[in-house]
Design an enzyme around this catalytic site. Structure first.
Site, PDB file in Angstrom:
ATOM      1  N   HIS A 309       0.721  -0.946   0.189  1.00 36.06           N
ATOM      2  CA  HIS A 309       0.351   0.060  -0.117  1.00 36.06           C
ATOM      3  C   HIS A 309       1.336   0.886   0.470  1.00 36.06           C
ATOM      4  O   HIS A 309       1.822   0.995   0.577  1.00 36.06           O
ATOM      5  CB  HIS A 309      -1.007   0.080   1.235  1.00 36.06           C
ATOM      6  CG  HIS A 309      -1.977   0.694   1.117  1.00 36.06           C
ATOM      7  ND1 HIS A 309      -1.545   1.970   1.122  1.00 36.06           N
ATOM      8  CD2 HIS A 309      -2.838   0.396   0.756  1.00 36.06           C
ATOM      9  CE1 HIS A 309      -2.966   2.579   1.504  1.00 36.06           C
ATOM     10  NE2 HIS A 309      -3.967   2.299   1.128  1.00 36.06           N
ATOM     11  N   ASP A 367      -7.690  -4.119  -0.041  1.00 36.34           N
ATOM     12  CA  ASP A 367      -8.413  -4.229  -1.776  1.00 36.34           C
ATOM     13  C   ASP A 367      -8.505  -5.878  -2.231  1.00 36.34           C
ATOM     14  O   ASP A 367      -9.266  -6.219  -2.776  1.00 36.34           O
ATOM     15  CB  ASP A 367      -7.524  -3.432  -2.621  1.00 36.34           C
ATOM     16  CG  ASP A 367      -8.086  -2.091  -1.995  1.00 36.34           C
ATOM     17  OD1 ASP A 367      -9.013  -1.694  -2.196  1.00 36.34           O
ATOM     18  OD2 ASP A 367      -6.761  -1.231  -2.689  1.00 36.34           O
TER      19      ASP A 367
END
Length: 432
Positions: A309, A367
């Site tokens: 991320h 995600d």
């Protein structure tokens, strides 16, 4: 303990006099140098992407990427996701506090009374091609709301701002679900106010007039968590877009539509959709090792989607919650033996154990898991970003509302470093 510095002095290697700037401290996070007066000295800063620049002050959301922390109004996301539903978190973001029982009832009632769309908005939907992307529909329909509620162009009125916030929050699930129904050729399903926020969306998404549809409570709980985990994430691209558009005094519907458009970009809101496309590309568990080798090869452009991320240099705190939820959903729906989900779980195991990924902290992110969960629910890839927008509407509204209560709020006007031509003399077309 050493005393924190309260000012910094900039010196220059020419005849510009030194400039003293104050250092500001928040309740959490890094200190910032206040450069607002720097322009008075004929000097500006250069920071593409605003990677080192605080564009506002805010008391809504705090992130510490190194430690893997995400707080909403001081509450860790883990506590909110496990103990609240989405509307409680929305109330926290927008109103500043978790609601008590009476406030919770009042807030829910207000949302329930605004879930339906104006009947003439059906015509807005029917103006699109049948294969229109749901995000294209959402951008347009949310923006069109300004034509149905013109009173909200007055953003200086706190009561009108609050009513606009309720309308946007209440109608976002209807708009998202109808954008799917329209493109799939199915009739619109109207909101059922006896259902929870999450149940209502799932009903509008999957029910038909032909037969009763009962929402699975495990699926509903999982969807509730997806909404909570995506509700706000500090000053990201779409939130900054909402604030920048809002700084001009634009109506709230235009601001949120702009946020949706920004989220639509593949570098921002398309990560879970990209994760599922990657799993489709791998195709079979027997091919994982080949793709892992490609991911480790610096000369290969292939990248594993759904791992690592930009903000979190540690485990994404939302991912741990979503991982647990993912396994709950797969168990409930009997999908543990599905080839695609077995592939995803094998990929997860490698990322959590392989030294290459562990050393680089390329952990599965939120995600990765939310994409798997939504596919298990039967939600098509094209709707993933629309659901992200549905969740993030709560945060966008909170940020927009906060911006208008800030006395120092000014219209956004970034500077630039001009690298074009010097002054040139005009030549008539026959002399060029």
């Amino acid at each position: 303990m050493a005393t924190k510095p309260t000012k910094v002095t900039l010196t220059f290697d020419n005849d510009i006099l030194p400039v003293e700037l104050p250092i500001l401290s928040g309740t959490l996070g890094n200190d910032v140098i206040d450069i607002r007066t720097l322009g008075n000295h004929g000097i500006y800063t250069y920071d593409p992407g605003f990677l080192s620049t605080a564009s506002c002050n805010s008391n809504i959301t705090f992130i510490n990427g190194e430690k893997g922390l995400l707080y909403h109004r001081g509450y860790p996301i883990e506590q909110l996701a496990k103990n609240c539903d989405f509307l409680e978190v929305a109330h926290l973001l927008i109103q500043g506090e978790l609601p008590n029982r009476e406030q919770n009832k009042t807030f829910r009632t207000a949302v329930e009374r605004h879930t339906m769309l104006h009947d003439q908005m059906n015509n807005v939907f029917r103006g699109f091609r049948r294969d229109a992307h749901p995000m294209a529909v959402m951008v347009s329909v949310v923006g069109a709301m300004a034509a149905f509620y013109p009173e909200h162009t007055d953003v200086s009125d706190p009561k009108l701002r609050e009513k606009a916030a309720i309308r946007l929050l209440a109608k976002a699930p209807t708009i998202a679900a109808w954008s799917y129904k329209y493109t799939s050729g199915q009739p619109f399903m109207y909101p059922q106010n006896k259902l929870s926020f999450a149940e209502n969306f799932l009903h509008m998404m999957f029910a038909t007039p032909c037969e009763d549809y009962v929402v699975n409570p495990v699926v509903s709980k999982a969807f509730e968590r997806i909404l909570i985990l995506h509700a706000d994430h500090e000053q990201n691209a779409s939130t900054s877009t909402v604030r920048l558009v809002g700084s001009s005094g634009a109506n709230p519907f235009a601001c949120i539509a702009a946020g949706i458009a920004s989220l639509w970009g593949p570098a921002h809101g398309g990560a879970n959709e990209a994760t599922l496309k990657m799993l489709d590309e791998i195709g079979d568990i027997s091919r994982i090792d080949d793709f892992i080798k490609r991911a480790k090869d610096k000369n290969d452009s292939f990248r594993l989607m759904g791992f690592g991320h930009r903000v979190y240099r540690n485990m994404d705190p939302r991912a741990a919650i979503m991982r647990e939820t993912c396994h709950e959903v797969l168990n409930e729906l009997g999908l543990n033996d599905d080839p695609m989900f077995k592939l995803a779980m094998r990929l997860e195991k490698i990322a959590l154990e392989d030294d290459y990924f562990v050393k680089r902290k390329l952990y599965p992110n939120v995600d990765f898991y939310s994409g798997i969960v939504m596919r298990a629910m039967g939600i098509p890839n094209s709707m993933f970003t629309a659901i992200f927008a549905l969740a993030r509407t709560a945060g966008w509204i909170a940020q927009w509302h906060e911006m208008h209560t800030e006395p120092s709020n000014k219209i956004g006007r970034p500077r630039q470093l001009y690298t074009g031509e010097m002054k040139r003399e005009f030549a008539p077309i026959n002399d060029r």
